[in-house]
Motif scaffolding. Structure first.
Motif, mmCIF file in Angstrom:
data_model
loop_
_atom_site.group_PDB
_atom_site.id
_atom_site.type_symbol
_atom_site.label_atom_id
_atom_site.label_comp_id
_atom_site.label_asym_id
_atom_site.label_seq_id
_atom_site.Cartn_x
_atom_site.Cartn_y
_atom_site.Cartn_z
ATOM 1 N N ALA A 344 22.425 34.655 69.581
ATOM 2 C CA ALA A 344 21.150 34.912 70.248
ATOM 3 C C ALA A 344 21.301 34.814 71.767
ATOM 4 N N TYR A 345 22.091 33.865 72.213
ATOM 5 C CA TYR A 345 22.310 33.673 73.647
ATOM 6 C C TYR A 345 22.967 34.903 74.265
ATOM 7 N N LEU A 346 24.022 35.389 73.627
ATOM 8 C CA LEU A 346 24.739 36.552 74.143
ATOM 9 C C LEU A 346 23.872 37.802 74.118
ATOM 10 N N ARG A 347 23.027 37.917 73.100
ATOM 11 C CA ARG A 347 22.158 39.092 72.993
ATOM 12 C C ARG A 347 21.236 39.193 74.204
ATOM 13 N N VAL A 348 20.690 38.091 74.643
ATOM 14 C CA VAL A 348 19.808 38.108 75.815
ATOM 15 C C VAL A 348 20.627 38.263 77.100
ATOM 16 N N ALA A 349 21.717 37.525 77.207
ATOM 17 C CA ALA A 349 22.512 37.529 78.436
ATOM 18 C C ALA A 349 23.033 38.915 78.783
ATOM 19 N N THR A 350 23.418 39.699 77.786
ATOM 20 C CA THR A 350 23.975 41.027 78.057
ATOM 21 C C THR A 350 22.976 41.934 78.757
ATOM 22 N N GLY A 351 21.686 41.709 78.543
ATOM 23 C CA GLY A 351 20.675 42.574 79.140
ATOM 24 C C GLY A 351 20.441 42.336 80.616
ATOM 25 N N LEU A 352 21.000 41.245 81.161
ATOM 26 C CA LEU A 352 20.706 40.883 82.539
ATOM 27 C C LEU A 352 21.478 41.713 83.558
ATOM 28 N N LEU A 353 22.448 42.514 83.112
ATOM 29 C CA LEU A 353 23.152 43.392 84.043
ATOM 30 C C LEU A 353 22.177 44.331 84.748
ATOM 31 N N ALA A 354 21.127 44.729 84.063
ATOM 32 C CA ALA A 354 20.154 45.660 84.642
ATOM 33 C C ALA A 354 19.443 45.093 85.857
ATOM 34 N N PHE A 355 19.454 43.772 86.024
ATOM 35 C CA PHE A 355 18.741 43.156 87.139
ATOM 36 C C PHE A 355 19.583 43.030 88.400
ATOM 37 N N HIS A 356 20.872 43.345 88.306
ATOM 38 C CA HIS A 356 21.737 43.282 89.482
ATOM 39 C C HIS A 356 21.640 44.587 90.271
ATOM 40 N N PRO A 357 21.876 44.513 91.593
ATOM 41 C CA PRO A 357 21.798 45.751 92.377
ATOM 42 C C PRO A 357 23.002 46.649 92.085
ATOM 43 N N THR A 358 22.849 47.890 92.331
ATOM 44 C CA THR A 358 21.619 48.532 92.748
ATOM 45 C C THR A 358 20.922 49.091 91.513
ATOM 46 N N SER A 359 19.608 49.265 91.543
ATOM 47 C CA SER A 359 18.907 49.784 90.375
ATOM 48 C C SER A 359 19.109 51.286 90.257
ATOM 49 N N ARG A 360 18.933 51.793 89.047
ATOM 50 C CA ARG A 360 19.036 53.240 88.853
ATOM 51 C C ARG A 360 17.997 53.977 89.687
ATOM 52 N N LEU A 361 16.779 53.416 89.751
ATOM 53 C CA LEU A 361 15.717 54.054 90.515
ATOM 54 C C LEU A 361 16.103 54.180 91.988
ATOM 55 N N ALA A 362 16.672 53.113 92.536
ATOM 56 C CA ALA A 362 17.073 53.136 93.944
ATOM 57 C C ALA A 362 18.252 54.076 94.190
ATOM 58 N N SER A 363 19.025 54.362 93.161
ATOM 59 C CA SER A 363 20.251 55.148 93.315
ATOM 60 C C SER A 363 20.070 56.629 93.019
ATOM 61 N N THR A 364 18.930 57.012 92.486
ATOM 62 C CA THR A 364 18.751 58.376 91.984
ATOM 63 C C THR A 364 19.081 59.436 93.032
ATOM 64 N N HIS A 365 18.469 59.344 94.195
ATOM 65 C CA HIS A 365 18.681 60.362 95.232
ATOM 66 C C HIS A 365 20.136 60.376 95.679
ATOM 67 N N PHE A 366 20.697 59.189 95.896
ATOM 68 C CA PHE A 366 22.079 59.081 96.361
ATOM 69 C C PHE A 366 23.054 59.681 95.347
ATOM 70 N N LEU A 367 22.852 59.390 94.053
ATOM 71 C CA LEU A 367 23.738 59.920 93.026
ATOM 72 C C LEU A 367 23.647 61.444 92.940
ATOM 73 N N CYS A 368 22.444 61.960 93.007
ATOM 74 C CA CYS A 368 22.275 63.422 92.954
ATOM 75 C C CYS A 368 22.902 64.088 94.172
ATOM 76 N N GLU A 369 22.759 63.452 95.332
ATOM 77 C CA GLU A 369 23.319 63.982 96.571
ATOM 78 C C GLU A 369 24.846 64.021 96.526
ATOM 79 N N GLN A 370 25.447 62.953 96.019
ATOM 80 C CA GLN A 370 26.906 62.828 96.067
ATOM 81 C C GLN A 370 27.622 63.460 94.870
ATOM 82 N N LEU A 371 26.973 63.453 93.714
ATOM 83 C CA LEU A 371 27.656 63.889 92.487
ATOM 84 C C LEU A 371 27.129 65.198 91.907
ATOM 85 N N GLY A 372 25.959 65.633 92.375
ATOM 86 C CA GLY A 372 25.329 66.813 91.809
ATOM 87 C C GLY A 372 25.961 68.119 92.270
#
Length: 372
Positions: A344-372
């Motif tokens: 149970a501990y590991l199941r919750v802990a694995t989800g916390l990667l999403a809270f580290h920077p940078t978020s997908r929302l913040a990266s959307t424009h940059f990723l499209c600009e550089q990789l699109g």
């Protein structure tokens, strides 16, 4: 054997600590005092792994560090988070030393005295770049006065050195992103309790406040001083060094946590062959993506496009971690959840990667600009 290559790397780089991790239960560390992990990291965890041999370190490659963090993440998530914040900062300083010659003295000190380095960058704030900060900085005759706080800040009560981002309005009215260094014994640094959830508590992630912290000019570096010397593709390289290393080590640490769940599911031989194969496919796919990012770092690739690839790799691994942990959790079943706290501990802990920077929302424009 599952994670065999990662285990081999761990016993090569940190043999005493690896043995301790392998012979101690996960929850024994996770529910214990953070001081225990910090002392172990400082004493037998080789804090200078990413520092060059000529400066007193081990000169470990990015590939070795990725494997090490995956293995540690599988055995002690909180320690993996501590190591992520320490090693990505030290590795970033190491890679940036040709931009910031004064930083070499600090790197030598870290290697000589096995100092622990905390990361005071943008972790914990949504939609932000890792080097952005709410810190205020004022130029004085003696250096720079820094005010502000960072929360959560891993190793709050145990770091020897802390690096942090600052926003500085120069005399020309331009906002600069800077990187500064402070020392634990400075009375201008205050610590406050912040982390209250029961997961990853042993990483000691609380709040650090700077109250008129005086930083000498030699310990404050601004990105524009570097960018003036670089072309468009290289802009921000000094900051990218830290951000790319962070994406590698954070992804590796959380992949290790998910791999620990997968290993438990595979060992129990539960679920259908298809279920187990899908676990292995996701785990191996994420591992190979991680190794590709590590190879890029070892080739000294730190341009804007490389940062975009590092972020894309991290988000890909993040999705794989979610699938691995969910599928392994389902395969293990309700009885494992009720009878094994670490599942149970590991199941919750694995989800916390999403809270580290940078978020997908913040990266959307940059990723499209550089990789699109």
């Amino acid at each position: 054997m599952f994670l065999q290559e990662e285990r081999t790397t761990a016993f090569e780089l940190i043999p005493e600590m690896a043995l301790c991790l392998e012979t101690t239960s996960l929850l024994d560390f996770e529910r214990g005092e953070s001081q225990r992990l910090a002392d172990m990291l400082r004493r037998v965890g080789q804090p200078a792994l990413t520092i060059a041999k000529e400066l007193g370190g081990a000169g470990a490659s990015a590939l070795s560090m990725a494997q090490l963090h995956t293995w540690v993440g599988a055995h002690c998530p909180s320690l993996a988070i501590m190591m992520t914040m320490h090693h990505h900062t030290v590795a970033g300083m190491m890679a940036a030393r040709h931009f910031f010659p004064d930083i070499q003295g600090l790197l030598g000190l870290i290697a000589r005295d096995n100092l622990l380095v905390a990361s005071g960058f943008a972790e914990g704030r949504t939609n932000t770049h890792i080097s952005e900060s709410t810190m205020a900085v004022e130029k004085t005759l003696d250096g720079y006065l820094v005010n502000g706080s960072k929360k959560p800040c891993t190793m709050t009560h145990h770091f020897d050195v802390i690096t942090f981002g600052v926003n500085y309005l120069d005399p020309q009215g331009q906002t600069q992103i800077g990187i500064g260094v402070g020392f634990a014994e400075d009375p201008s640094i205050e610590r406050k309790k912040f982390w209250s959830v029961p997961y990853l508590q042993a990483a000691d992630s609380h709040e650090v406040t700077f109250n008129n912290l005086l930083v000498p000019e030699a310990m404050m570096c601004f990105s524009t001083a570097i960018d003036d010397q670089l072309d468009d593709a290289q802009q921000g390289t000094g900051n990218h060094l830290f951000a790319i290393w962070f994406q590698l080590l954070a992804s590796a640490s959380y992949l290790g946590m998910a791999s620990a769940l997968a290993a438990r599911a595979l060992a129990g031989n539960k679920g259908s062959p298809d279920d187990r194969a899908l676990l292995l496919i996701d785990q191996q796919g994420a591992t190979m993506a991680l190794r590709g990012l590590a190879a890029s770092i070892d080739d000294n690739r730190f341009l804007r496009s490389d940062l975009a690839r590092a972020q894309a790799t991290r988000f890909s691994i993040q999705e794989a971690v979610n699938r691995i942990s969910t599928r392994a959790f389902e395969i293990l079943g309700g009885m494992a959840f009720m009878s094994s706290e670490d599942v149970a501990y590991l199941r919750v802990a694995t989800g916390l990667l999403a809270f580290h920077p940078t978020s997908r929302l913040a990266s959307t424009h940059f990723l499209c600009e550089q990789l699109g």
